[in-house]
Design a protein around this motif. Structure first.
Motif, mmCIF file in Angstrom:
data_model
loop_
_atom_site.group_PDB
_atom_site.id
_atom_site.type_symbol
_atom_site.label_atom_id
_atom_site.label_comp_id
_atom_site.label_asym_id
_atom_site.label_seq_id
_atom_site.Cartn_x
_atom_site.Cartn_y
_atom_site.Cartn_z
ATOM 1 N N ARG A 111 0.822 -1.221 0.000
ATOM 2 C CA ARG A 111 0.000 0.000 0.000
ATOM 3 C C ARG A 111 0.849 1.262 0.000
ATOM 4 O O ARG A 111 0.434 2.303 -0.501
ATOM 5 N N SER A 112 2.043 1.142 0.585
ATOM 6 C CA SER A 112 2.885 2.343 0.695
ATOM 7 C C SER A 112 3.605 2.683 -0.607
ATOM 8 O O SER A 112 4.244 3.731 -0.708
ATOM 9 N N ASP A 154 -4.558 5.707 -7.656
ATOM 10 C CA ASP A 154 -5.532 4.674 -7.284
ATOM 11 C C ASP A 154 -5.563 3.566 -8.323
ATOM 12 O O ASP A 154 -5.754 2.398 -7.992
ATOM 13 N N ASP A 187 -3.019 2.502 -10.054
ATOM 14 C CA ASP A 187 -1.861 1.642 -9.790
ATOM 15 C C ASP A 187 -2.133 0.714 -8.611
ATOM 16 O O ASP A 187 -1.754 -0.460 -8.627
ATOM 17 N N ARG A 188 -2.775 1.251 -7.579
ATOM 18 C CA ARG A 188 -3.080 0.426 -6.420
ATOM 19 C C ARG A 188 -4.028 -0.692 -6.793
ATOM 20 O O ARG A 188 -3.855 -1.844 -6.382
ATOM 21 N N ARG A 189 -5.049 -0.375 -7.584
ATOM 22 C CA ARG A 189 -6.000 -1.413 -8.006
ATOM 23 C C ARG A 189 -5.303 -2.473 -8.859
ATOM 24 O O ARG A 189 -5.604 -3.661 -8.756
ATOM 25 N N ARG A 244 -2.138 -3.352 -8.578
ATOM 26 C CA ARG A 244 -1.334 -4.172 -7.664
ATOM 27 C C ARG A 244 -2.224 -5.163 -6.912
ATOM 28 O O ARG A 244 -1.860 -6.323 -6.725
ATOM 29 N N ASP A 245 -3.403 -4.701 -6.474
ATOM 30 C CA ASP A 245 -4.328 -5.592 -5.768
ATOM 31 C C ASP A 245 -4.795 -6.727 -6.675
ATOM 32 O O ASP A 245 -4.909 -7.879 -6.237
ATOM 33 N N GLU A 277 -11.618 -5.408 0.827
ATOM 34 C CA GLU A 277 -11.920 -4.012 0.536
ATOM 35 C C GLU A 277 -13.222 -3.564 1.173
ATOM 36 O O GLU A 277 -13.712 -2.475 0.892
ATOM 37 N N ARG A 303 -10.082 0.875 4.626
ATOM 38 C CA ARG A 303 -9.430 -0.019 3.677
ATOM 39 C C ARG A 303 -8.315 -0.796 4.356
ATOM 40 O O ARG A 303 -7.522 -0.251 5.097
ATOM 41 N N SER A 320 -5.327 -4.158 4.027
ATOM 42 C CA SER A 320 -4.309 -4.626 3.093
ATOM 43 C C SER A 320 -4.800 -5.865 2.354
ATOM 44 O O SER A 320 -5.028 -6.922 2.963
ATOM 45 N N LYS A 343 -2.985 -7.466 0.240
ATOM 46 C CA LYS A 343 -1.849 -8.388 0.307
ATOM 47 C C LYS A 343 -1.937 -9.266 1.552
ATOM 48 O O LYS A 343 -1.801 -10.496 1.484
#
Length: 544
Positions: free
Chosen positions: A27-28, A33, A35-37, A39-40, A119, A131, A133, A135
């Motif tokens: 998350r860090s 957003d 990119d985060r989605r 990665r998830d 989520e 929210r 993690s 991961k």
């Protein structure tokens, strides 16, 4: 491939998957957003891929299993802590094998169904939680799969204990950190109950090791040598209780059951499936593997008590389930009732009862898993776990309602579905030795029809409530998750022979070790012969 380490690979693959997920950006990591989605999504795909690889390995292992071969196959034994006789020792008999395959089937199903659980999409309060993690959630799932495979495969009692306790850690965080409602209370209650049972079992495990050193022998924790250990009657009884209470809590068996409704209600549906579908089976598996094999005389001594607890659990949990207003809590109580039936079949000490109980472990995992998943899909849409908040769902989501009906009918053991075969064998096997408990347990089937059909009526039939009028039907991902379970419920209901053939030899060995044989029914000709002899004796006695 005869020397291929099947069980070690089956347990290691999910762990490698967890490590691969751990190496992905968290998350860090910087990015939008989007990119985060992305990665998830990568994390979810990695988890699903490794769970499918594990399934492939276990299926390949099952195809190579020889029912007529040695009791434990795919064995590996290596010294771990030689000073204390601890080994890394794994092997699978028919009972362990079917439970490992069941675990491998449920995991990709749970991952698909839990795609958005981290989520907060399943929060019934209407407000998504902070929210979490993604991961961490999927790492916990994969680590838990390794522990579950290990606990069924272990043939060293100390190694079994390590896996038995290690399972608590990922499940504790899955309930306490990713659950809903009173999740922290439920997680702590689950942990305390399980730790209490684990500590009692640890005392018994250490005592077993001490007894194995008698006569100047080297101590060992290996299962097969311990089955030949000669123990006094008092020692067997105390050690049996140490193992039995731990397994009764894990199953759970009445009156050790109170943690399960809270934990299953607070857990996300996918976690609840693993809780009642796999972790509970560790308890009943332990009853067969350890309580009967290691302490046969004590098992016979405590059989009347265990059967009484099982019958009370069957009826009590079924009656309580009828009055539940929470969808997940109702399903949790049905599981407690079914675990009572499984325990009844185990301690009937007959081949039909134990084969039925083992088959029931597998079928219960699939049927209750399907119920929990579909209930979870409903909760995501309606954002409520209360049965009263539903109504008329079958008119707006017919596929969801139809699959819910099939899994519900499996819960009440409708002929043609998998659980019917299991319950029939359990009741037949029990009736041949304990007629009254078998008759009382049959009442549980009647009560099951009440709580399942009434639940379906209140949620699926009647006028369409305004809140469910726009409820969408099952999506493709959800169908891929629950579809295999529905197919297995039907296939095993029509043709359970392949699974029974794998289970039978292991049950036969367990009964031999437990000094138990099937009761021989009286032959009608014998009764006629006795009456003829009595009549002849009377006539001869009346002659002068």
């Amino acid at each position: 491939m005869s020397n291929f380490p099947w069980l070690t690979v089956a347990g290691a693959v999910p762990l490698v998957g967890a490590l691969a997920i751990g190496l992905t950006p968290g998350r860090s990591a910087p990015g939008s957003d989007g990119d985060r989605r992305a990665r998830d999504l990568l994390v979810k795909r990695i988890a699903l891929t490794f769970s499918l690889v594990t399934l492939g390995v276990t299926v390949g292992m099952a195809l190579r299993f020889k029912p007529g071969g040695p009791r434990f196959q795919f064995t590996q034994t290596y010294q771990w802590i030689p000073q204390f006789g601890v080994h890394y020792a794994v092997g699978a008999d028919g009972i362990a094998l079917v439970l490992i395959v069941m675990t491998a089937i449920l995991m990709p199903v749970v991952i698909l169904a839990s795609w958005n659980d981290a989520e907060g999409a399943a929060n019934p309060a209407g407000e998504p939680p902070p929210r979490r993690s993604v991961k961490t959630y999927f790492i916990l799932l994969l680590v838990l799969e390794t522990m579950m495979v290990g606990v069924f495969a272990a043939t060293d009692v100390f190694l079994f204990y390590v896996f038995f306790e290690a399972m608590l850690i990922p499940m504790y965080f899955m309930i306490g950190s990713f659950g809903v409602g009173q999740r922290q209370y439920a997680a702590v209650k689950f942990l305390l109950y399980s730790l209490l049972g684990g500590l009692l079992m640890l005392v018994a495990v250490i005592a077993l090791y001490v007894y194995s050193t008698s006569g100047g022998r080297l101590g060992t924790f290996l299962f097969l040598p311990l089955t030949h250990l000669v123990l006094s009657s008092a020692a067997q009884k105390w050690l049996f209780l140490g193992f039995f209470i731990a397994f009764a809590i894990k199953a759970p068996l009445w009156p050790f059951h109170t943690w399960l409704p809270d934990a299953a209600t607070a857990a996300q549906p996918g976690a609840a499936v693993l809780l009642v579908g796999v972790l509970d089976k560790v308890g009943t598996f332990g009853l067969i593997r350890y309580c009967l094999d290691l302490f046969p005389n004590a098992a016979h001594y405590f059989t009347p008590l265990v059967i009484a607890l099982a019958v009370i659990g069957i009826l009590y949990a079924a009656i309580v389930a009828i009055g539940q207003a929470d969808l997940k809590r109702l399903i949790a109580y049905t599981s407690i009732s079914h675990m009572g039936l499984i325990t009844l079949g185990i301690f009937a000490m007959t081949s039909q009862g134990q084969v039925g109980a083992t088959l029931y472990m597998v079928n219960h995992g699939f049927a209750t898993g399907a119920l929990f998943l579909i209930a979870g899909f409903m909760i995501v849409r309606r954002r409520s776990q209360q049965i009263a908040d539903y109504g008329g769902v079958q008119k707006v989501a017919p596929v969801l309602a139809g699959l819910f009906l099939i899994s519900g009918l499996a819960g009440l053991a409708l002929p043609g579905l998998s659980t019917f075969v299991s319950e029939f064998l359990v009741l037949i096997g029990t009736f041949t030795r304990y007629e009254v408990p078998a008759v009382l347990a049959t009442i549980g089937i009647i009560l099951a029809a009440i709580y399942i059909l009434w639940m379906y009526q209140r949620t699926m039939t009647g006028p369409v409530r305004d809140e469910v009028a726009a409820m969408p039907d099952l999506r493709a991902r959800e169908l891929w998750a629950v579809g295999p379970l529905i197919a297995l419920i039907i296939v095993l209901g029509v043709y359970p022979k392949p699974v029974i053939d794998i289970i039978n030899p292991a049950v036969r060995q367990t009964l031999i070790q437990a000094h138990s044989t099937d009761p021989v029914p009286p032959h009608p000709a014998s009764a006629v012969h006795v009456r003829v002899r009595a009549a002849s004796a009377t006539e001869s006695g009346s002659q002068p």
